[in-house]
Design a protein around this motif. Structure first.
Motif, PDB file in Angstrom:
ATOM      1  N   SER A 236      82.775  42.248   4.161  1.00 48.15           N
ATOM      2  CA  SER A 236      82.943  40.810   4.367  1.00 48.15           C
ATOM      3  C   SER A 236      84.096  40.223   3.571  1.00 48.15           C
ATOM      4  O   SER A 236      84.568  39.130   3.884  1.00 48.15           O
ATOM      5  CB  SER A 236      81.655  40.062   4.009  1.00 48.15           C
ATOM      6  OG  SER A 236      81.365  40.197   2.632  1.00 48.15           O
TER       7      SER A 236
ATOM      8  N   TRP B 217      77.932  32.968  -0.597  1.00 42.65           N
ATOM      9  CA  TRP B 217      77.696  33.949   0.458  1.00 42.65           C
ATOM     10  C   TRP B 217      78.897  33.961   1.392  1.00 42.65           C
ATOM     11  O   TRP B 217      79.187  32.962   2.052  1.00 42.65           O
ATOM     12  CB  TRP B 217      76.425  33.585   1.195  1.00 42.65           C
ATOM     13  CG  TRP B 217      76.075  34.399   2.400  1.00 42.65           C
ATOM     14  CD1 TRP B 217      76.527  35.637   2.754  1.00 42.65           C
ATOM     15  CD2 TRP B 217      75.168  34.001   3.429  1.00 42.65           C
ATOM     16  NE1 TRP B 217      75.955  36.040   3.929  1.00 42.65           N
ATOM     17  CE2 TRP B 217      75.113  35.062   4.360  1.00 42.65           C
ATOM     18  CE3 TRP B 217      74.395  32.868   3.645  1.00 42.65           C
ATOM     19  CZ2 TRP B 217      74.316  35.000   5.499  1.00 42.65           C
ATOM     20  CZ3 TRP B 217      73.603  32.819   4.777  1.00 42.65           C
ATOM     21  CH2 TRP B 217      73.566  33.864   5.689  1.00 42.65           C
TER      22      TRP B 217
ATOM     23  N   ASP C 270      79.978  34.948   4.681  1.00 44.07           N
ATOM     24  CA  ASP C 270      79.213  35.210   5.903  1.00 44.07           C
ATOM     25  C   ASP C 270      80.109  35.114   7.127  1.00 44.07           C
ATOM     26  O   ASP C 270      80.015  34.165   7.902  1.00 44.07           O
ATOM     27  CB  ASP C 270      78.035  34.232   6.009  1.00 44.07           C
ATOM     28  CG  ASP C 270      77.176  34.491   7.235  1.00 44.07           C
ATOM     29  OD1 ASP C 270      77.087  35.657   7.667  1.00 44.07           O
ATOM     30  OD2 ASP C 270      76.601  33.525   7.760  1.00 44.07           O
TER      31      ASP C 270
ATOM     32  N   ARG D  72      72.676  42.479  10.476  1.00 43.52           N
ATOM     33  CA  ARG D  72      71.675  41.464  10.860  1.00 43.52           C
ATOM     34  C   ARG D  72      70.617  41.266   9.780  1.00 43.52           C
ATOM     35  O   ARG D  72      70.236  40.129   9.477  1.00 43.52           O
ATOM     36  CB  ARG D  72      71.001  41.846  12.174  1.00 43.52           C
ATOM     37  CG  ARG D  72      71.856  41.532  13.360  1.00 43.52           C
ATOM     38  CD  ARG D  72      71.030  41.516  14.633  1.00 43.52           C
ATOM     39  NE  ARG D  72      71.907  41.259  15.749  1.00 43.52           N
ATOM     40  CZ  ARG D  72      71.923  41.964  16.848  1.00 43.52           C
ATOM     41  NH1 ARG D  72      71.093  42.982  16.994  1.00 43.52           N
ATOM     42  NH2 ARG D  72      72.744  41.669  17.818  1.00 43.52           N
TER      43      ARG D  72
ATOM     44  N   ARG E 278      72.081  39.304   6.895  1.00 42.89           N
ATOM     45  CA  ARG E 278      72.227  37.892   7.244  1.00 42.89           C
ATOM     46  C   ARG E 278      70.867  37.187   7.206  1.00 42.89           C
ATOM     47  O   ARG E 278      70.729  36.111   6.632  1.00 42.89           O
ATOM     48  CB  ARG E 278      72.878  37.729   8.613  1.00 42.89           C
ATOM     49  CG  ARG E 278      73.024  36.258   9.008  1.00 42.89           C
ATOM     50  CD  ARG E 278      73.789  36.091  10.270  1.00 42.89           C
ATOM     51  NE  ARG E 278      75.211  35.961   9.935  1.00 42.89           N
ATOM     52  CZ  ARG E 278      76.175  35.960  10.828  1.00 42.89           C
ATOM     53  NH1 ARG E 278      75.898  36.105  12.106  1.00 42.89           N
ATOM     54  NH2 ARG E 278      77.428  35.813  10.461  1.00 42.89           N
TER      55      ARG E 278
ATOM     56  N   ARG F  31      77.759  28.725   1.458  1.00 47.58           N
ATOM     57  CA  ARG F  31      77.921  29.694   2.546  1.00 47.58           C
ATOM     58  C   ARG F  31      79.293  29.478   3.160  1.00 47.58           C
ATOM     59  O   ARG F  31      79.567  28.411   3.711  1.00 47.58           O
ATOM     60  CB  ARG F  31      76.817  29.486   3.583  1.00 47.58           C
ATOM     61  CG  ARG F  31      76.811  30.479   4.705  1.00 47.58           C
ATOM     62  CD  ARG F  31      75.630  30.198   5.615  1.00 47.58           C
ATOM     63  NE  ARG F  31      75.511  31.159   6.695  1.00 47.58           N
ATOM     64  CZ  ARG F  31      74.599  31.079   7.661  1.00 47.58           C
ATOM     65  NH1 ARG F  31      73.712  30.085   7.668  1.00 47.58           N
ATOM     66  NH2 ARG F  31      74.562  31.990   8.614  1.00 47.58           N
TER      67      ARG F  31
ATOM     68  N   ARG G  14      81.933  30.706   5.978  1.00 42.91           N
ATOM     69  CA  ARG G  14      81.860  31.431   7.242  1.00 42.91           C
ATOM     70  C   ARG G  14      83.210  31.784   7.843  1.00 42.91           C
ATOM     71  O   ARG G  14      83.265  32.356   8.938  1.00 42.91           O
ATOM     72  CB  ARG G  14      81.042  30.604   8.235  1.00 42.91           C
ATOM     73  CG  ARG G  14      79.635  30.352   7.636  1.00 42.91           C
ATOM     74  CD  ARG G  14      78.646  29.956   8.604  1.00 42.91           C
ATOM     75  NE  ARG G  14      78.366  31.088   9.492  1.00 42.91           N
ATOM     76  CZ  ARG G  14      77.480  31.052  10.460  1.00 42.91           C
ATOM     77  NH1 ARG G  14      76.794  29.964  10.677  1.00 42.91           N
ATOM     78  NH2 ARG G  14      77.277  32.088  11.222  1.00 42.91           N
TER      79      ARG G  14
END
Length: 179
Positions: free
Chosen positions: A15, A87, A89, A142, A145, A164, A166
């Protein structure tokens, strides 16, 4: 508000959490602590939990840090004094692209991943092995997450600032906001 001094950066493998965590630590003038470096021993040997937990505890004893890593079994220890969880994500497609790019780069460069371990990624290990980090990413994306969605909604963590991010643009905006 002062910038937090104890931050855990989480996200699935590939990530970009390590790159982000290093940048964040540098920007805040805090030590960067990489959990993989605490966990992996020479020859790709895993640490036993007591040894790993002791190394992690020593690293977290510092007054401030940016901790890079997941290791769910360490959540109680690492989140006991954390002020912020960030995070990373990104989508599965972006994460896989980044993981494949990183695996190719490391396979060809032969760079040692954690000083003193001799651990290096190879094309075979990255793409043709049951130990492939790419396979691990696909199998766990998954569930990782889902676990962080649940953690971010957990009222027992309400005292911890949770962020978070993204997209790469959100990462850049976040870093700029800390100035």
């Amino acid at each position: 508000m002062d910038a937090p001094r104890r931050i855990n950066v989480v996200g699935t493998s590939g990530s970009g959490k390590s790159t982000f965590a290093r940048r964040l630590a540098h920007q805040l003038g805090q030590p960067y602590v990489e959990m993989d470096a605490l966990f992996w021993r020479p020859g790709w040997q895993e640490s036993d939990d007591p040894s790993f937990f002791a190394r992690l505890q020593r690293a977290l004893a510092q007054p401030g840090w940016v901790l890079d890593g997941n290791y769910q079994r360490t959540a109680a220890m690492k989140w006991r004094d954390v002020q912020m969880i960030v995070w990373i994500d990104y989508s599965l497609i972006r994460t896989l692209y980044q993981a494949i790019s990183r695996a190719l780069r490391r396979s060809f460069s032969g760079e040692e991943l954690w000083p003193g371990t001799g651990n290096r990624e190879s094309f075979r290990r990255s793409f043709l092995s049951r130990d492939s980090i790419l396979l691990w990413t696909l199998k766990n994306f998954r569930s990782n997450r889902r676990r962080y969605v649940e953690a971010f909604a957990d009222p027992r963590l309400a005292h911890i600032q949770r962020v978070r991010l993204r997209s790469p643009a959100a990462v850049e905006t976040f870093l700029l906001s800390l100035h």
